[in-house]
Design a protein around this motif. Structure first.
Motif, PDB file in Angstrom:
ATOM      1  N   GLY A  51     -81.683  -1.651  -9.222  1.00  0.00           N
ATOM      2  CA  GLY A  51     -81.400  -0.340  -8.643  1.00  0.00           C
ATOM      3  C   GLY A  51     -80.075   0.217  -9.115  1.00  0.00           C
ATOM      4  O   GLY A  51     -79.026  -0.389  -8.893  1.00  0.00           O
ATOM      5  N   VAL A  52     -80.102   1.356  -9.799  1.00  0.00           N
ATOM      6  CA  VAL A  52     -78.873   1.996 -10.249  1.00  0.00           C
ATOM      7  C   VAL A  52     -78.603   3.283  -9.478  1.00  0.00           C
ATOM      8  O   VAL A  52     -77.525   3.847  -9.574  1.00  0.00           O
ATOM      9  N   LEU A  53     -79.589   3.720  -8.713  1.00  0.00           N
ATOM     10  CA  LEU A  53     -79.431   4.934  -7.925  1.00  0.00           C
ATOM     11  C   LEU A  53     -79.547   4.588  -6.450  1.00  0.00           C
ATOM     12  O   LEU A  53     -80.332   3.719  -6.068  1.00  0.00           O
ATOM     13  N   ASP A  54     -78.776   5.272  -5.611  1.00  0.00           N
ATOM     14  CA  ASP A  54     -78.856   4.989  -4.188  1.00  0.00           C
ATOM     15  C   ASP A  54     -80.168   5.535  -3.624  1.00  0.00           C
ATOM     16  O   ASP A  54     -80.788   6.450  -4.168  1.00  0.00           O
ATOM     17  N   ALA A  55     -80.590   4.953  -2.529  1.00  0.00           N
ATOM     18  CA  ALA A  55     -81.883   5.283  -1.931  1.00  0.00           C
ATOM     19  C   ALA A  55     -81.980   6.752  -1.550  1.00  0.00           C
ATOM     20  O   ALA A  55     -83.038   7.379  -1.690  1.00  0.00           O
ATOM     21  N   ALA A  56     -80.888   7.331  -1.110  1.00  0.00           N
ATOM     22  CA  ALA A  56     -80.907   8.727  -0.693  1.00  0.00           C
ATOM     23  C   ALA A  56     -81.211   9.643  -1.872  1.00  0.00           C
ATOM     24  O   ALA A  56     -81.979  10.617  -1.741  1.00  0.00           O
ATOM     25  N   ARG A  57     -80.618   9.327  -3.026  1.00  0.00           N
ATOM     26  CA  ARG A  57     -80.870  10.139  -4.215  1.00  0.00           C
ATOM     27  C   ARG A  57     -82.339  10.050  -4.626  1.00  0.00           C
ATOM     28  O   ARG A  57     -82.974  11.042  -4.964  1.00  0.00           O
ATOM     29  N   LEU A  58     -82.900   8.855  -4.589  1.00  0.00           N
ATOM     30  CA  LEU A  58     -84.306   8.682  -4.937  1.00  0.00           C
ATOM     31  C   LEU A  58     -85.215   9.399  -3.955  1.00  0.00           C
ATOM     32  O   LEU A  58     -86.215  10.017  -4.346  1.00  0.00           O
ATOM     33  N   GLN A  59     -84.873   9.346  -2.692  1.00  0.00           N
ATOM     34  CA  GLN A  59     -85.706   9.983  -1.673  1.00  0.00           C
ATOM     35  C   GLN A  59     -85.742  11.499  -1.828  1.00  0.00           C
ATOM     36  O   GLN A  59     -86.711  12.145  -1.413  1.00  0.00           O
ATOM     37  N   ASP A  60     -84.700  12.085  -2.443  1.00  0.00           N
ATOM     38  CA  ASP A  60     -84.701  13.523  -2.715  1.00  0.00           C
ATOM     39  C   ASP A  60     -85.908  13.925  -3.552  1.00  0.00           C
ATOM     40  O   ASP A  60     -86.375  15.066  -3.477  1.00  0.00           O
ATOM     41  N   PHE A  61     -86.401  12.982  -4.360  1.00  0.00           N
ATOM     42  CA  PHE A  61     -87.535  13.262  -5.236  1.00  0.00           C
ATOM     43  C   PHE A  61     -88.786  12.498  -4.815  1.00  0.00           C
ATOM     44  O   PHE A  61     -89.750  12.396  -5.574  1.00  0.00           O
ATOM     45  N   GLY A  62     -88.780  11.954  -3.604  1.00  0.00           N
ATOM     46  CA  GLY A  62     -89.940  11.239  -3.096  1.00  0.00           C
ATOM     47  C   GLY A  62     -90.180   9.895  -3.762  1.00  0.00           C
ATOM     48  O   GLY A  62     -91.303   9.393  -3.764  1.00  0.00           O
ATOM     49  N   ILE A  63     -89.116   9.307  -4.327  1.00  0.00           N
ATOM     50  CA  ILE A  63     -89.235   8.029  -5.038  1.00  0.00           C
ATOM     51  C   ILE A  63     -88.874   6.901  -4.076  1.00  0.00           C
ATOM     52  O   ILE A  63     -87.820   6.946  -3.420  1.00  0.00           O
ATOM     53  N   THR A  64     -89.709   5.892  -3.994  1.00  0.00           N
ATOM     54  CA  THR A  64     -89.419   4.764  -3.112  1.00  0.00           C
ATOM     55  C   THR A  64     -89.186   3.469  -3.903  1.00  0.00           C
ATOM     56  O   THR A  64     -88.098   2.923  -3.905  1.00  0.00           O
ATOM     57  N   ARG A  65     -90.209   3.014  -4.624  1.00  0.00           N
ATOM     58  CA  ARG A  65     -90.079   1.775  -5.385  1.00  0.00           C
ATOM     59  C   ARG A  65     -90.526   2.015  -6.828  1.00  0.00           C
ATOM     60  O   ARG A  65     -91.681   1.764  -7.179  1.00  0.00           O
ATOM     61  N   PRO A  66     -89.613   2.507  -7.673  1.00  0.00           N
ATOM     62  CA  PRO A  66     -89.999   2.813  -9.050  1.00  0.00           C
ATOM     63  C   PRO A  66     -90.448   1.562  -9.806  1.00  0.00           C
ATOM     64  O   PRO A  66     -89.883   0.484  -9.642  1.00  0.00           O
ATOM     65  N   GLN A  67     -91.481   1.721 -10.628  1.00  0.00           N
ATOM     66  CA  GLN A  67     -92.071   0.614 -11.368  1.00  0.00           C
ATOM     67  C   GLN A  67     -91.953   0.859 -12.878  1.00  0.00           C
ATOM     68  O   GLN A  67     -91.775   1.985 -13.327  1.00  0.00           O
ATOM     69  N   MET A  68     -92.085  -0.222 -13.650  1.00  0.00           N
ATOM     70  CA  MET A  68     -92.111  -0.132 -15.100  1.00  0.00           C
ATOM     71  C   MET A  68     -93.525  -0.379 -15.600  1.00  0.00           C
ATOM     72  O   MET A  68     -94.200  -1.298 -15.135  1.00  0.00           O
ATOM     73  N   HIS A  69     -93.989   0.456 -16.538  1.00  0.00           N
ATOM     74  CA  HIS A  69     -95.316   0.323 -17.133  1.00  0.00           C
ATOM     75  C   HIS A  69     -95.180   0.231 -18.647  1.00  0.00           C
ATOM     76  O   HIS A  69     -94.221   0.751 -19.230  1.00  0.00           O
ATOM     77  N   GLN A  70     -96.146  -0.391 -19.300  1.00  0.00           N
ATOM     78  CA  GLN A  70     -96.192  -0.438 -20.760  1.00  0.00           C
ATOM     79  C   GLN A  70     -97.569  -0.003 -21.236  1.00  0.00           C
ATOM     80  O   GLN A  70     -98.587  -0.420 -20.661  1.00  0.00           O
ATOM     81  N   GLY A  71     -97.609   0.810 -22.280  1.00  0.00           N
ATOM     82  CA  GLY A  71     -98.897   1.229 -22.811  1.00  0.00           C
ATOM     83  C   GLY A  71     -98.798   2.478 -23.651  1.00  0.00           C
ATOM     84  O   GLY A  71     -97.747   2.795 -24.219  1.00  0.00           O
ATOM     85  N   LEU A  72     -99.916   3.206 -23.715  1.00  0.00           N
ATOM     86  CA  LEU A  72    -100.039   4.382 -24.571  1.00  0.00           C
ATOM     87  C   LEU A  72     -99.350   5.600 -23.962  1.00  0.00           C
ATOM     88  O   LEU A  72     -99.544   5.928 -22.795  1.00  0.00           O
TER      89      LEU A  72
END
Length: 249
Positions: free
Chosen positions: A141-162
Protein backbone atom coordinates in the motif's frame (compact mmCIF):
# COMPACT_ATOMS: atom_id res chain seq x y z
CA UNK A 1 22.29 -3.46 -18.47
CA UNK A 2 22.32 -0.33 -20.64
CA UNK A 3 20.01 2.65 -20.69
CA UNK A 4 16.35 1.92 -19.90
CA UNK A 5 13.50 3.92 -21.40
CA UNK A 6 10.46 4.82 -19.32
CA UNK A 7 7.51 5.94 -21.44
CA UNK A 8 4.02 7.29 -20.75
CA UNK A 9 1.46 8.97 -22.96
CA UNK A 10 0.63 11.93 -20.71
CA UNK A 11 2.58 14.29 -18.47
CA UNK A 12 0.32 13.57 -15.51
CA UNK A 13 1.29 9.89 -15.77
CA UNK A 14 5.01 10.69 -15.56
CA UNK A 15 5.18 13.56 -13.08
CA UNK A 16 5.83 11.39 -10.04
CA UNK A 17 8.44 9.35 -11.93
CA UNK A 18 10.37 12.45 -13.00
CA UNK A 19 10.44 13.56 -9.36
CA UNK A 20 12.56 10.48 -8.58
CA UNK A 21 15.36 11.58 -10.93
CA UNK A 22 17.91 13.79 -9.09
CA UNK A 23 20.04 14.59 -12.17
CA UNK A 24 17.47 15.03 -14.91
CA UNK A 25 18.52 16.95 -18.01
CA UNK A 26 16.49 17.32 -21.18
CA UNK A 27 17.18 16.81 -24.86
CA UNK A 28 14.72 17.70 -27.62
CA UNK A 29 14.32 15.26 -30.52
CA UNK A 30 11.39 15.03 -32.97
CA UNK A 31 9.48 17.61 -30.95
CA UNK A 32 9.70 15.52 -27.81
CA UNK A 33 11.49 16.28 -24.56
CA UNK A 34 13.61 13.32 -23.49
CA UNK A 35 14.68 13.48 -19.83
CA UNK A 36 18.01 11.74 -19.27
CA UNK A 37 19.39 10.87 -15.85
CA UNK A 38 19.34 8.15 -13.24
CA UNK A 39 16.67 6.39 -11.20
CA UNK A 40 17.92 4.37 -8.23
CA UNK A 41 21.36 4.37 -9.82
CA UNK A 42 20.19 3.09 -13.22
CA UNK A 43 20.69 5.11 -16.39
CA UNK A 44 17.27 6.04 -17.79
CA UNK A 45 15.60 8.20 -20.40
CA UNK A 46 12.03 9.27 -19.67
CA UNK A 47 9.69 10.58 -22.33
CA UNK A 48 6.07 11.23 -23.20
CA UNK A 49 5.03 9.16 -26.20
CA UNK A 50 2.02 11.42 -26.72
CA UNK A 51 -1.34 9.84 -27.42
CA UNK A 52 -2.09 7.28 -30.12
CA UNK A 53 -0.27 4.53 -31.95
CA UNK A 54 1.57 6.64 -34.53
CA UNK A 55 2.93 9.03 -31.91
CA UNK A 56 3.95 6.08 -29.73
CA UNK A 57 5.73 4.35 -32.62
CA UNK A 58 7.64 7.54 -33.46
CA UNK A 59 8.76 7.88 -29.86
CA UNK A 60 9.84 4.26 -29.61
CA UNK A 61 11.84 4.52 -32.84
CA UNK A 62 13.68 7.62 -31.60
CA UNK A 63 14.48 5.79 -28.36
CA UNK A 64 16.14 3.00 -30.36
CA UNK A 65 17.86 5.10 -33.01
CA UNK A 66 18.98 8.19 -31.09
CA UNK A 67 19.32 6.94 -27.52
CA UNK A 68 20.19 3.27 -28.09
CA UNK A 69 18.01 2.04 -25.24
CA UNK A 70 18.47 -1.55 -24.10
CA UNK A 71 14.99 -1.97 -22.59
CA UNK A 72 11.65 -0.16 -22.70
CA UNK A 73 9.09 0.17 -19.91
CA UNK A 74 5.67 1.70 -20.55
CA UNK A 75 3.48 2.94 -17.72
CA UNK A 76 0.20 4.78 -17.51
CA UNK A 77 -3.53 4.14 -17.37
CA UNK A 78 -6.05 2.03 -19.28
CA UNK A 79 -9.73 1.20 -19.35
CA UNK A 80 -10.70 -2.09 -17.77
CA UNK A 81 -12.38 -4.67 -20.00
CA UNK A 82 -12.30 -7.93 -18.04
CA UNK A 83 -14.94 -8.13 -15.32
CA UNK A 84 -12.31 -8.43 -12.60
CA UNK A 85 -10.10 -5.58 -13.90
CA UNK A 86 -11.49 -2.91 -11.60
CA UNK A 87 -10.62 0.75 -11.12
CA UNK A 88 -7.38 0.96 -9.15
CA UNK A 89 -6.11 -2.45 -10.26
CA UNK A 90 -2.79 -2.76 -12.09
CA UNK A 91 -2.50 -4.76 -15.33
CA UNK A 92 0.95 -5.99 -16.37
CA UNK A 93 0.89 -6.88 -20.06
CA UNK A 94 2.08 -10.23 -21.37
CA UNK A 95 1.07 -9.37 -24.94
CA UNK A 96 -0.48 -6.60 -27.03
CA UNK A 97 -2.90 -6.49 -29.97
CA UNK A 98 -4.32 -3.67 -32.10
CA UNK A 99 -8.08 -3.97 -31.74
CA UNK A 100 -8.65 -1.62 -34.71
CA UNK A 101 -6.32 -3.45 -37.13
CA UNK A 102 -8.43 -5.12 -39.83
CA UNK A 103 -6.96 -5.75 -43.29
CA UNK A 104 -9.48 -8.49 -44.07
CA UNK A 105 -10.17 -10.21 -46.37
CA UNK A 106 -6.50 -9.98 -47.38
CA UNK A 107 -5.42 -10.90 -43.85
CA UNK A 108 -7.25 -12.25 -40.81
CA UNK A 109 -8.81 -9.65 -38.52
CA UNK A 110 -6.31 -8.12 -36.08
CA UNK A 111 -3.30 -9.64 -37.90
CA UNK A 112 -0.62 -7.07 -38.75
CA UNK A 113 0.02 -7.44 -42.49
CA UNK A 114 3.29 -9.14 -43.44
CA UNK A 115 4.06 -10.10 -39.83
CA UNK A 116 1.93 -13.24 -39.73
CA UNK A 117 0.72 -12.37 -36.25
CA UNK A 118 -1.77 -10.24 -34.40
CA UNK A 119 -0.18 -10.38 -30.95
CA UNK A 120 3.19 -9.08 -29.86
CA UNK A 121 4.46 -10.48 -26.58
CA UNK A 122 6.34 -8.60 -23.90
CA UNK A 123 9.71 -9.79 -22.64
CA UNK A 124 9.09 -12.63 -20.11
CA UNK A 125 11.91 -11.78 -17.67
CA UNK A 126 11.25 -8.03 -17.72
CA UNK A 127 7.52 -8.62 -17.35
CA UNK A 128 8.01 -10.98 -14.42
CA UNK A 129 10.17 -8.41 -12.62
CA UNK A 130 7.62 -5.66 -13.25
CA UNK A 131 4.77 -7.87 -12.05
CA UNK A 132 6.68 -8.72 -8.87
CA UNK A 133 7.25 -5.03 -8.16
CA UNK A 134 3.59 -4.22 -8.82
CA UNK A 135 2.37 -7.01 -6.56
CA UNK A 136 4.68 -5.88 -3.78
CA UNK A 137 3.57 -2.24 -3.99
CA UNK A 138 -0.14 -3.14 -4.03
CA UNK A 139 0.23 -5.48 -1.07
CA UNK A 140 2.13 -2.97 1.03
CA UNK A 141 0.00 0.00 0.00
CA UNK A 142 1.46 3.33 -1.10
CA UNK A 143 -1.75 5.33 -0.86
CA UNK A 144 -3.80 5.93 2.26
CA UNK A 145 -7.22 4.32 2.48
CA UNK A 146 -9.04 7.64 2.37
CA UNK A 147 -7.45 8.56 -0.95
CA UNK A 148 -8.40 5.20 -2.45
CA UNK A 149 -11.94 5.45 -1.15
CA UNK A 150 -12.34 8.75 -3.05
CA UNK A 151 -12.35 6.59 -6.18
CA UNK A 152 -14.22 3.61 -4.75
CA UNK A 153 -11.04 1.52 -4.51
CA UNK A 154 -10.82 -0.99 -1.67
CA UNK A 155 -8.37 -3.82 -2.41
CA UNK A 156 -6.49 -3.16 -5.66
CA UNK A 157 -5.24 -6.29 -7.43
CA UNK A 158 -2.54 -7.07 -10.00
CA UNK A 159 -3.42 -8.90 -13.24
CA UNK A 160 -1.30 -10.23 -16.11
CA UNK A 161 -2.43 -10.80 -19.67
CA UNK A 162 -3.51 -9.22 -22.94
CA UNK A 163 -3.86 -5.45 -23.34
CA UNK A 164 -5.39 -4.12 -26.57
CA UNK A 165 -4.64 -0.79 -28.22
CA UNK A 166 -6.50 1.38 -30.71
CA UNK A 167 -6.68 4.93 -32.00
CA UNK A 168 -9.88 5.82 -30.22
CA UNK A 169 -10.77 6.41 -26.61
CA UNK A 170 -13.23 3.66 -25.67
CA UNK A 171 -15.77 5.52 -23.60
CA UNK A 172 -19.17 3.90 -23.97
CA UNK A 173 -20.64 0.63 -22.83
CA UNK A 174 -21.48 -0.55 -26.34
CA UNK A 175 -17.87 -0.33 -27.57
CA UNK A 176 -16.60 -1.91 -24.40
CA UNK A 177 -18.99 -4.83 -24.70
CA UNK A 178 -18.06 -5.34 -28.36
CA UNK A 179 -14.37 -5.58 -27.42
CA UNK A 180 -15.16 -8.01 -24.62
CA UNK A 181 -17.11 -10.22 -27.01
CA UNK A 182 -14.56 -10.21 -29.84
CA UNK A 183 -11.48 -10.38 -27.59
CA UNK A 184 -12.66 -12.18 -24.44
CA UNK A 185 -9.16 -12.54 -22.96
CA UNK A 186 -8.39 -8.80 -23.17
CA UNK A 187 -7.92 -7.31 -19.71
CA UNK A 188 -7.70 -3.62 -20.61
CA UNK A 189 -7.74 -1.16 -23.50
CA UNK A 190 -5.53 1.86 -24.23
CA UNK A 191 -4.03 3.73 -27.21
CA UNK A 192 -0.26 3.15 -27.42
CA UNK A 193 1.11 -0.15 -26.13
CA UNK A 194 0.66 -2.33 -29.22
CA UNK A 195 2.58 0.15 -31.35
CA UNK A 196 5.51 0.23 -28.92
CA UNK A 197 5.44 -3.56 -28.69
CA UNK A 198 5.69 -3.84 -32.48
CA UNK A 199 8.62 -1.40 -32.72
CA UNK A 200 10.44 -3.20 -29.91
CA UNK A 201 9.83 -6.48 -31.75
CA UNK A 202 11.34 -4.97 -34.91
CA UNK A 203 14.47 -3.82 -33.06
CA UNK A 204 14.77 -6.84 -30.79
CA UNK A 205 14.57 -4.67 -27.66
CA UNK A 206 12.96 -6.14 -24.51
CA UNK A 207 9.67 -4.46 -23.62
CA UNK A 208 7.36 -4.54 -20.61
CA UNK A 209 4.31 -2.48 -19.71
CA UNK A 210 1.96 -1.84 -16.83
CA UNK A 211 -1.29 0.08 -16.75
CA UNK A 212 -3.41 1.21 -13.83
CA UNK A 213 -7.12 0.77 -14.55
CA UNK A 214 -8.59 4.27 -14.42
CA UNK A 215 -12.11 3.45 -15.62
CA UNK A 216 -14.28 0.68 -17.01
CA UNK A 217 -14.10 1.97 -20.63
CA UNK A 218 -17.80 2.82 -20.47
CA UNK A 219 -20.00 5.90 -20.36
CA UNK A 220 -18.34 7.13 -17.15
CA UNK A 221 -14.78 6.78 -18.50
CA UNK A 222 -14.16 10.53 -18.49
CA UNK A 223 -15.24 11.13 -14.89
CA UNK A 224 -12.43 12.55 -12.71
CA UNK A 225 -9.89 11.10 -15.16
CA UNK A 226 -7.05 13.57 -14.60
CA UNK A 227 -7.66 13.57 -10.86
CA UNK A 228 -7.27 9.80 -10.81
CA UNK A 229 -4.11 9.92 -12.93
CA UNK A 230 -2.54 12.56 -10.71
CA UNK A 231 -3.45 11.15 -7.31
CA UNK A 232 -3.47 7.39 -7.93
CA UNK A 233 -1.98 6.14 -11.19
CA UNK A 234 1.13 8.33 -11.28
CA UNK A 235 1.95 7.47 -7.68
CA UNK A 236 1.53 3.77 -8.42
CA UNK A 237 3.83 4.14 -11.43
CA UNK A 238 6.53 5.88 -9.39
CA UNK A 239 6.35 3.37 -6.53
CA UNK A 240 6.33 0.32 -8.82
CA UNK A 241 9.23 1.57 -10.94
CA UNK A 242 11.22 2.49 -7.83
CA UNK A 243 10.67 -1.02 -6.50
CA UNK A 244 11.53 -2.51 -9.90
CA UNK A 245 14.84 -0.66 -10.11
CA UNK A 246 15.73 -1.28 -6.47
CA UNK A 247 15.38 -5.02 -7.04
CA UNK A 248 17.83 -4.79 -9.96
CA UNK A 249 20.56 -3.02 -7.99
Amino acid sequence: MGRIAIVSAMHEELAAVLALMPDEHKQMVAGRSFALGHLNGHEVVVVLSRIGKVAAATTATVLMERFGVAQVLFTGVAGGLASDARVGDVVVATEFLQHDMDASPLFPAYEVPLYGRARFGTDPALTAALALAAQSVLQQGVLDAARLQDFGITRPQMHQGLIVSGDRFVSNRRESQQLQQSLPDALAVEMEGAAVAQVCHDYGVPFAAMRTVSDRADDDAHADFLKFVTHVASRYSAAILARFFAARA
